[in-house]
Design an enzyme around this catalytic site. Structure first.
Site, PDB file in Angstrom:
ATOM      1  N   TRP A 154      46.379  42.465 -24.927  1.00 20.53           N
ATOM      2  CA  TRP A 154      47.711  42.422 -24.332  1.00 20.53           C
ATOM      3  C   TRP A 154      48.534  41.255 -24.874  1.00 20.53           C
ATOM      4  O   TRP A 154      48.056  40.135 -24.940  1.00 20.53           O
ATOM      5  CB  TRP A 154      47.615  42.289 -22.802  1.00 20.53           C
ATOM      6  CG  TRP A 154      47.116  43.523 -22.113  1.00 20.53           C
ATOM      7  CD1 TRP A 154      46.687  44.676 -22.696  1.00 20.53           C
ATOM      8  CD2 TRP A 154      46.990  43.720 -20.702  1.00 20.53           C
ATOM      9  NE1 TRP A 154      46.310  45.583 -21.743  1.00 20.53           N
ATOM     10  CE2 TRP A 154      46.481  45.023 -20.503  1.00 20.53           C
ATOM     11  CE3 TRP A 154      47.257  42.944 -19.583  1.00 20.53           C
ATOM     12  CZ2 TRP A 154      46.241  45.549 -19.240  1.00 20.53           C
ATOM     13  CZ3 TRP A 154      47.018  43.459 -18.317  1.00 20.53           C
ATOM     14  CH2 TRP A 154      46.517  44.758 -18.158  1.00 20.53           C
ATOM     15  N   THR A 207      64.540  49.102  -3.069  1.00 21.81           N
ATOM     16  CA  THR A 207      64.283  48.455  -4.356  1.00 21.81           C
ATOM     17  C   THR A 207      65.245  49.096  -5.351  1.00 21.81           C
ATOM     18  O   THR A 207      65.607  50.262  -5.197  1.00 21.81           O
ATOM     19  CB  THR A 207      62.852  48.708  -4.850  1.00 21.81           C
ATOM     20  OG1 THR A 207      62.729  50.109  -5.123  1.00 21.81           O
ATOM     21  CG2 THR A 207      61.819  48.315  -3.833  1.00 21.81           C
ATOM     22  N   LYS A 212      50.601  46.486 -25.838  1.00 20.03           N
ATOM     23  CA  LYS A 212      49.173  46.693 -26.033  1.00 20.03           C
ATOM     24  C   LYS A 212      48.900  46.839 -27.519  1.00 20.03           C
ATOM     25  O   LYS A 212      49.173  47.871 -28.116  1.00 20.03           O
ATOM     26  CB  LYS A 212      48.705  47.910 -25.239  1.00 20.03           C
ATOM     27  CG  LYS A 212      48.916  47.625 -23.752  1.00 20.03           C
ATOM     28  CD  LYS A 212      48.251  48.601 -22.818  1.00 20.03           C
ATOM     29  CE  LYS A 212      48.320  48.037 -21.407  1.00 20.03           C
ATOM     30  NZ  LYS A 212      48.711  48.986 -20.391  1.00 20.03           N
ATOM     31  N   GLU A 215      59.601  44.228  -1.712  1.00 23.29           N
ATOM     32  CA  GLU A 215      58.472  44.626  -0.854  1.00 23.29           C
ATOM     33  C   GLU A 215      57.816  43.441  -0.153  1.00 23.29           C
ATOM     34  O   GLU A 215      57.004  43.621   0.747  1.00 23.29           O
ATOM     35  CB  GLU A 215      57.394  45.343  -1.685  1.00 23.29           C
ATOM     36  CG  GLU A 215      57.746  46.752  -2.112  1.00 23.29           C
ATOM     37  CD  GLU A 215      58.498  46.815  -3.445  1.00 23.29           C
ATOM     38  OE1 GLU A 215      59.105  45.797  -3.844  1.00 23.29           O
ATOM     39  OE2 GLU A 215      58.466  47.879  -4.084  1.00 23.29           O
TER      40      GLU A 215
HETATM   41  P1  ADP Z   1      63.787  45.565  -8.048  1.00 21.27           P
HETATM   42  O1  ADP Z   1      64.440  46.014  -6.800  1.00 21.27           O
HETATM   43  O2  ADP Z   1      64.679  45.164  -9.200  1.00 21.27           O
HETATM   44  O3  ADP Z   1      62.522  46.267  -8.444  1.00 21.27           O
HETATM   45  P2  ADP Z   1      62.860  43.068  -7.038  1.00 21.27           P
HETATM   46  O4  ADP Z   1      63.915  42.056  -6.901  1.00 21.27           O
HETATM   47  O5  ADP Z   1      62.037  43.403  -5.891  1.00 21.27           O
HETATM   48  O6  ADP Z   1      63.512  44.247  -7.557  1.00 21.27           O
HETATM   49  O7  ADP Z   1      62.022  42.734  -8.321  1.00 21.27           O
HETATM   50  C1  ADP Z   1      60.769  42.174  -8.246  1.00 21.27           C
HETATM   51  C2  ADP Z   1      60.240  41.927  -9.617  1.00 21.27           C
HETATM   52  O8  ADP Z   1      61.045  40.966 -10.315  1.00 21.27           O
HETATM   53  C3  ADP Z   1      58.879  41.305  -9.595  1.00 21.27           C
HETATM   54  O9  ADP Z   1      57.883  42.256  -9.412  1.00 21.27           O
HETATM   55  C4  ADP Z   1      58.808  40.648 -10.963  1.00 21.27           C
HETATM   56  O10 ADP Z   1      58.468  41.551 -11.972  1.00 21.27           O
HETATM   57  C5  ADP Z   1      60.226  40.200 -11.195  1.00 21.27           C
HETATM   58  N1  ADP Z   1      60.354  38.767 -10.890  1.00 21.27           N
HETATM   59  C6  ADP Z   1      60.810  38.211  -9.757  1.00 21.27           C
HETATM   60  N2  ADP Z   1      60.792  36.868  -9.851  1.00 21.27           N
HETATM   61  C7  ADP Z   1      60.291  36.558 -11.065  1.00 21.27           C
HETATM   62  C8  ADP Z   1      60.001  35.329 -11.759  1.00 21.27           C
HETATM   63  N3  ADP Z   1      60.251  34.142 -11.234  1.00 21.27           N
HETATM   64  N4  ADP Z   1      59.468  35.436 -12.994  1.00 21.27           N
HETATM   65  C9  ADP Z   1      59.216  36.628 -13.554  1.00 21.27           C
HETATM   66  N5  ADP Z   1      59.470  37.796 -12.958  1.00 21.27           N
HETATM   67  C10 ADP Z   1      59.996  37.774 -11.735  1.00 21.27           C
END
Ligand code: ADP
Length: 541
Positions: free
Chosen positions: A445, A186, A440, A331
């Site tokens: 929220w 990640t 917050k 994940e």
């Molecule tokens: P990183 O490795 O940057 O943590 P990921 O690509 O696994 O990467 O990121 C996942 C996160 O990206 C998700 O948990 C969410 O917060 C955000 N995300 C992915 N797709 C969307 C979407 N369509 N709308 C809003 N947030 C998104």
């Protein structure tokens, strides 16, 4: 009593075998990284070369479970490497070149990679890092002898010369379907990088789930251009689901700008493409500048961060392209949900349909959802109650690589995604924020994402971010940070006036700042941690 069906483990090389047998002449088209020239091959040839890759790796002493790194764009060579490496029983560690050099070195060292296959674009970067990577025995440059650059990389060799030392007389490894096949870290949007270790089984099930009609809806008649990289989040399954279904693949190499993408979309008659919003922004701007149409593109998948309403509107109304908003994470292999229209929403039109498309959608069969409060109690699926989104399924991680003893799941086996969302009565999920980014205010929220999506609709706004800043009475209040479009300087009244009537009064940002640029993470997401740091001393008046 056990069933009496055949034991046919779900192994990734079966996908390329099937593609070669059933769709052998279906093309894989690549824009070469070296010179931008178009190169053509097909699934039968990709399979043959993948077999040669496996054999050549074996000649180099690579064994099952070894990690082999790639630092590469989407190309035919990267695709055959994926199948060749996992077909030997080794593990493809895709490294994201957009990470900081520090992180790249840390990740490769943590993974203990033995070889690195890299595009010529990354030779200089790796020359600077190689001394910190003692486990890398050899650097193999993804090019031929004619294009081989001068380099001090250890044991450097052009890929084509390396591969030519093996033939394709190789039998795929016989493996347990739970064997590891791929490793992806990640990018550490929250915390340090963590390795997600995919198995053959999880990737095959994920690809089947993605290809299904309510999701990517792939068929042998499609031509797919994955802008989403093989190096991050498994190319949203497309490197597996396209060959699985016989869809033609168009690999864009290193050129992801609007003009280059438009050229490929048109010349290769692409029907489906998938990318993050930033990439689509580039394409839409270019389409507007050159006043072009999209003659073959039917569907785009948009995810990785929230898809702005104006983007969906432009694609659907101006260019006749159906938008599917998708959500997922490394994940989860990565697909978690996809916004296609279920019968319960059939007949929606106009603004109501756009409202639906702002949702991140519903999960495939392989993903279960829950939303809970901070105490872990389930919350109602009413479309308005926010909660922490938790997920479970056969393509969801249960532990991180080399951190196996750290608990990652709750008692019921669910993984907390770190996202905050609502789920409606039809099972559609809508992200309202990252749990770390919600503002917050007075115990309630406020969703930073909702405010950003609205702000982006203002005619003078290029990009927007909203963060919480400390407030003596309310704890935190929203601050709107704007990058204006070139030559525009919108004032506070016009920007805030734009929110009027669209949000609850207490959601109204307390102030607005104009900036030249907003910081992004390696994967193109707004870097809220840096922004919060930057505005740490900001005082609302
Ligand atoms: P990183 O490795 O940057 O943590 P990921 O690509 O696994 O990467 O990121 C996942 C996160 O990206 C998700 O948990 C969410 O917060 C955000 N995300 C992915 N797709 C969307 C979407 N369509 N709308 C809003 N947030 C998104």
């Amino acid at each position: 009593m056990l069933g009496l069906m055949q034991d046919w483990p779900l192994l990734l090389h079966r996908i390329i075998d099937h593609a070669a047998i059933q769709h052998g002449r279906r093309e894989v088209v690549t824009r070469a990284v070296e010179d931008g020239a178009i190169r053509r091959t097909d699934y039968a040839r990709i399979r043959q070369r993948a077999l040669a890759v496996a054999k050549r790796l074996q000649m180099a002493g690579i064994a099952q479970g070894d990690r082999i790194a790639t630092l590469a764009w989407n190309t035919d060579r990267h695709l055959e490497l994926w199948y060749g490496i996992s077909g030997l029983g080794a593990i493809t560690h895709t490294v994201n070149p957009r990470l900081f050099p520090e992180q790249i070195a840390w990740i490769m060292d943590h993974a203990g990679d033995r070889l690195l296959f890299l595009d010529i674009s990354f030779v200089k970067l790796m020359e600077g890092l190689q001394d910190r990577l003692p486990t890398i025995e050899r650097f193999i440059i993804l090019t031929d002898a004619a294009h081989m650059p001068e380099t001090s990389l250890r044991e450097a060799v052009p890929y084509e010369s390396w591969l030519a030392e093996a033939d394709d007389d190789f039998a795929w490894a016989k493996l347990d379907e739970n064997s590891a096949a791929g490793l992806c870290y990640t990018s550490g949007t929250t915390g340090g990088p963590k390795g997600v270790l995919y198995s053959h089984r999880s990737n095959v099930l994920h690809a089947l789930a993605c290809a299904a009609p309510d999701f990517m809806a792939l068929s042998s008649r499609d031509t797919v251009l994955p802008v989403v990289p093989l190096f991050h989040a498994n190319s949203w399954s497309l490197a597996y689901s396209a060959p699985m279904t016989g869809a033609k693949l168009v690999m864009p190499g290193a050129k992801l700008d609007g003009p280059s993408l438009l050229e490929l979309l048109e010349s290769e008659a692409v029907t489906l493409s998938a990318a993050v919003p930033t990439v689509w922004l580039g394409l839409l701007q270019h389409l507007e500048t050159v006043q072009a149409r999209l003659s073959s593109l039917k569907r785009v998948v948009i995810g990785g961060s929230a898809c702005p309403r104006a983007m969906t509107e432009a694609f659907e109304r101006k260019y006749g392209v159906t938008v599917a908003h998708a959500w997922g994470m490394t994940e989860m292999s990565p697909l978690g949900s996809f916004c296609s229209v279920k019968p319960g929403y059939a007949g929606l039109e106009g603004e109501a349909l756009l409202d639906l498309k702002m949702k991140q959608g519903h999960p495939p069969f392989t993903v279960e959802f829950r939303i809970t409060d901070d105490a872990g109690r389930d919350l109602p699926w009413d479309g308005t109650t926010f909660g922490r989104l938790k997920v479970r399924g056969p393509a969801v991680a249960r532990a991180y690589f080399r951190r196996e003893d750290e608990a990652m799941l709750d008692e019921q086996g669910f993984f907390d995604t770190g996202d905050v969302c609502t789920i409606d009565g039809e099972g559609y999920m809508q992200i309202t924020d990252r749990s770390k980014d919600v503002i917050k205010s007075g115990g309630e929220w406020i969703s930073s994402i909702d405010l950003e999506n609205l702000a982006i609709g203002h005619p003078d706004v290029m990009e927007a971010a909203v963060i919480g800043v400390p407030h003596p009475k309310w704890d935190e209040r929203p601050l709107l940070i704007i990058v204006p479009k070139a030559g525009r300087t919108p004032d506070k009244a016009s920007l805030l006036g734009f929110f009027e009537g669209k949000i609850a009064k207490w959601w109204m940002p307390d102030d607005v700042v104009l900036v030249d640029a907003i910081p992004h993470t390696a994967t193109g997401k707004i870097q809220k941690t840096t922004l919060r740091e930057q505005f740490r001393d900001y005082r609302l008046v």
